[in-house]
Structure formats: structure tokens, C-alpha cells
Design a protein around this motif. Structure first.
Motif, PDB file in Angstrom:
ATOM      1  N   UNK A  32       0.826  -1.209   0.000  1.00 49.18           N
ATOM      2  CA  UNK A  32       0.000   0.000   0.000  1.00 49.18           C
ATOM      3  C   UNK A  32       0.857   1.256   0.000  1.00 49.18           C
ATOM      4  N   UNK A  33       1.919   1.238   0.810  1.00 44.03           N
ATOM      5  CA  UNK A  33       2.817   2.394   0.848  1.00 44.03           C
ATOM      6  C   UNK A  33       3.473   2.609  -0.515  1.00 44.03           C
ATOM      7  N   UNK A  34       3.855   1.510  -1.157  1.00 41.95           N
ATOM      8  CA  UNK A  34       4.475   1.604  -2.486  1.00 41.95           C
ATOM      9  C   UNK A  34       3.480   2.150  -3.504  1.00 41.95           C
ATOM     10  N   UNK A  35       2.229   1.662  -3.435  1.00 41.66           N
ATOM     11  CA  UNK A  35       1.205   2.108  -4.391  1.00 41.66           C
ATOM     12  C   UNK A  35       0.911   3.599  -4.227  1.00 41.66           C
ATOM     13  N   UNK A  36       0.727   4.031  -2.973  1.00 48.70           N
ATOM     14  CA  UNK A  36       0.442   5.455  -2.724  1.00 48.70           C
ATOM     15  C   UNK A  36       1.602   6.316  -3.191  1.00 48.70           C
ATOM     16  N   UNK A  37       2.824   5.874  -2.895  1.00 47.87           N
ATOM     17  CA  UNK A  37       3.998   6.642  -3.302  1.00 47.87           C
ATOM     18  C   UNK A  37       4.137   6.734  -4.809  1.00 47.87           C
ATOM     19  N   UNK A  38       3.953   5.602  -5.489  1.00 47.29           N
ATOM     20  CA  UNK A  38       4.081   5.595  -6.944  1.00 47.29           C
ATOM     21  C   UNK A  38       2.945   6.383  -7.607  1.00 47.29           C
ATOM     22  N   UNK A  39       1.745   6.304  -7.014  1.00 46.83           N
ATOM     23  CA  UNK A  39       0.617   7.074  -7.556  1.00 46.83           C
ATOM     24  C   UNK A  39       0.888   8.576  -7.421  1.00 46.83           C
ATOM     25  N   UNK A  40       1.477   8.968  -6.290  1.00 43.00           N
ATOM     26  CA  UNK A  40       1.826  10.379  -6.084  1.00 43.00           C
ATOM     27  C   UNK A  40       2.887  10.810  -7.089  1.00 43.00           C
ATOM     28  N   UNK A  41       3.875   9.944  -7.292  1.00 43.26           N
ATOM     29  CA  UNK A  41       4.933  10.238  -8.258  1.00 43.26           C
ATOM     30  C   UNK A  41       4.373  10.350  -9.670  1.00 43.26           C
ATOM     31  N   UNK A  42       3.449   9.464 -10.000  1.00 45.99           N
ATOM     32  CA  UNK A  42       2.817   9.508 -11.323  1.00 45.99           C
ATOM     33  C   UNK A  42       2.064  10.818 -11.517  1.00 45.99           C
ATOM     34  N   UNK A  43       1.356  11.258 -10.467  1.00 46.10           N
ATOM     35  CA  UNK A  43       0.623  12.521 -10.545  1.00 46.10           C
ATOM     36  C   UNK A  43       1.554  13.696 -10.786  1.00 46.10           C
ATOM     37  N   UNK A  44       2.706  13.678 -10.124  1.00 41.03           N
ATOM     38  CA  UNK A  44       3.673  14.765 -10.301  1.00 41.03           C
ATOM     39  C   UNK A  44       4.225  14.783 -11.718  1.00 41.03           C
ATOM     40  N   UNK A  45       4.545  13.609 -12.252  1.00 40.91           N
ATOM     41  CA  UNK A  45       5.078  13.523 -13.619  1.00 40.91           C
ATOM     42  C   UNK A  45       4.011  13.894 -14.646  1.00 40.91           C
ATOM     43  N   UNK A  46       2.771  13.486 -14.375  1.00 48.82           N
ATOM     44  CA  UNK A  46       1.672  13.834 -15.287  1.00 48.82           C
ATOM     45  C   UNK A  46       1.478  15.346 -15.343  1.00 48.82           C
ATOM     46  N   UNK A  47       1.599  16.005 -14.175  1.00 51.05           N
ATOM     47  CA  UNK A  47       1.472  17.466 -14.135  1.00 51.05           C
ATOM     48  C   UNK A  47       2.578  18.127 -14.941  1.00 51.05           C
ATOM     49  N   UNK A  48       3.799  17.575 -14.853  1.00 54.02           N
ATOM     50  CA  UNK A  48       4.919  18.141 -15.613  1.00 54.02           C
ATOM     51  C   UNK A  48       4.635  18.047 -17.112  1.00 54.02           C
TER      52      UNK A  48
END
Length: 256
Positions: A32-48
Motif C-alpha cells: 500500500x505504501x508503495x502504491x500510494x507513493x508511486x501514484x503520487x509520483x505519477x501525478x507529479x510527472x503527469x502534471x509536468x
């Protein structure tokens, strides 16, 4: 320890299952921690990509298109003076008017976009005003090409002033997009570092806690059996072979 007392009160089946169940629970927590972290990272990259990169690309294309329009309008003046092929002149005129129309529409859409920041909208609003005046001057110059070159040239002087204003605003926009892109990248890298730290902490905690619980469970099971499992197994083997002379003194709960 409270955890030791709790484990000692469990029945044998529960004690055996404590360690694997705990490991599975910690693995789920790690996942779960990995999923939340990767989802957050994906959101940041998508915004870029969807916001910063595309906005920068739109701004750069807009600057190039308007520069081409300005240069091509002067080319039209020279072609008209030289009595160049009318069909080619008309074609170039049509292209410049269409490019201007698209530029105005692009700035309007960017101003109304929900992804634009307040700083971007402020610059786009200023650019929209400058672009509107520039469009009027260019259209007037083009309309006078085949009737009065002197007046057409006069309107181009007006267009030059407006174009300088547009260039200034465009450079401000490009600088802003560059700064916002760097900030978004920095935020993404901080998110990545935070995710790695969280995952490492969860993994380390899972390993340490699993080891502690495994040791406590092993001791508890040993106490219930009255000794080490290999000793109990040896006694059982002797009994199976008919040797009933062996004696064994079970350890008390306090002996561990």
C-alpha cells in the motif's frame, strides 16, 4: 513484555500462525505504501507533462508563429511592390490571416483553461490585449496592399510597435513556464525521495517486527512443549523404538 504475555495466552494453532500472518500484513502495508507513493509520483510527472511541458510548447509555438507572420507581412509588401505573382500573394495573405486567427484562439483558450495558474492567466490576458491590437494593424496593412502601399507601410509601423510588446510578453511567458517547469521537477524529485524513505522505513520495520514476533512465538511454543523440539523428537523416537528407560525433566515457564 505485553506482547509476550498476549502471545503466551494464545492456543498452539494461533501461535504458529502469528508470524506468517504478521509477515503477510506487513507485506500488504508495504504494498500500500508503495502504491500510494508511486501514484503520487505519477501525478507529479503527469502534471509536468500535461501542464508545464505542453504550456511551454504552446508558448514557444505561439512566439514562432507570430514572428513568421510579421516577417511574411513584410514579404508581402515587397512582393506587392515588385508586382509579384498575384496567386502567390493571395495564398500567403490567407496563410497569415489563418495563423493570426489560430494565435488569438490559442491565447483565449489558454486564458480560460483550468490548468493555467494565476500568473499564466495574467500574462495571457496581457498578451490577448497586445495580440488584438497587432491583429488589427496586420489586417489593415494586408487590406491596403493592392490599393495604397504607403498606408500599408504606415500600418506596419504600428504593427512593429505592437509586435515588440508581444515579444516582451511572450518572453515573460516563456520565463514563467521555465520556472514553473523547474519547480514541478523539483517537487517530483522530492516526492520520489519521500517515497523511497517511506518504503525503506516500512520494509525495515517489517523485518525487525517479524524477527521479534518470531522469536517470542518460538519461545512460547518451546515453553508449551516443555523443552526444545529436537529433544522432544529424540524422546518420541526412543519410545517408538521401545526404549522406555529415558527420563526427561520439562523446563518450567520461567526457565525459557
Amino acid at each position: 513484555m505485553d506482547i509476550t504475555n498476549r502471545i503466551n495466552t494464545l492456543n498452539m494453532m494461533a501461535k504458529i500462525l502469528v508470524a506468517p500472518v504478521l509477515v503477510i500484513a506487513l507485506l500488504i502495508l508495504f504494498g500500500l505504501a508503495s502504491y500510494v507513493g508511486l501514484a503520487t509520483q505519477k501525478g507529479a510527472l503527469t502534471d509536468i507533462y500535461n501542464s508545464r511541458f505542453k504550456n511551454y510548447q504552446v508558448s514557444a509555438d505561439l512566439a514562432n508563429d507570430l514572428t513568421d507572420v510579421h516577417m511574411n507581412t513584410y514579404r508581402l509588401l515587397s512582393w506587392e511592390t515588385a508586382r509579384y505573382d498575384r496567386a502567390k500573394i493571395d495564398k500567403l495573405v490567407k496563410e497569415q490571416l489563418e495563423t493570426l486567427r489560430k494565435a488569438v484562439e490559442t491565447v483565449k483558450n489558454a486564458t480560460e483553461s483550468g490548468t493555467s495558474t494565476l500568473e499564466e492567466k495574467k500574462i495571457y490576458e496581457e498578451m490577448s490585449k497586445e495580440l488584438g491590437e497587432y491583429q488589427k494593424a496586420i489586417v489593415a496593412a494586408i487590406d491596403l496592399l493592392d490599393t495604397d502601399l504607403n498606408f500599408a507601410t504606415m500600418f506596419m509601423a504600428k504593427a512593429d510597435e505592437e509586435f515588440m510588446g508581444i515579444e516582451k510578453v511572450t518572453h515573460e511567458l516563456l520565463d514563467l513556464e521555465d520556472r514553473l517547469s523547474q519547480e514541478a521537477y523539483g517537487s517530483a524529485m522530492k516526492t520520489f525521495t519521500r517515497v523511497i524513505v517511506i518504503m525503506a522505513v516500512v520494509l525495515l520495520g517489517a523485518v525487525v517486527l517479524s524477527l521479534i514476533v518470531s522469536v517470542v512465538v518460538a519461545r512460547s511454543v518451546t515453553r508449551v512443549l516443555g523443552g526444545e523440539t529436537h529433544e522432544i523428537a529424540a524422546i518420541a523416537k526412543n519410545i517408538a523404538n521401545g526404549d522406555l528407560t529415558h527420563t526427561y525433566v520439562a523446563k518450567s515457564a520461567g526457565e525459557g
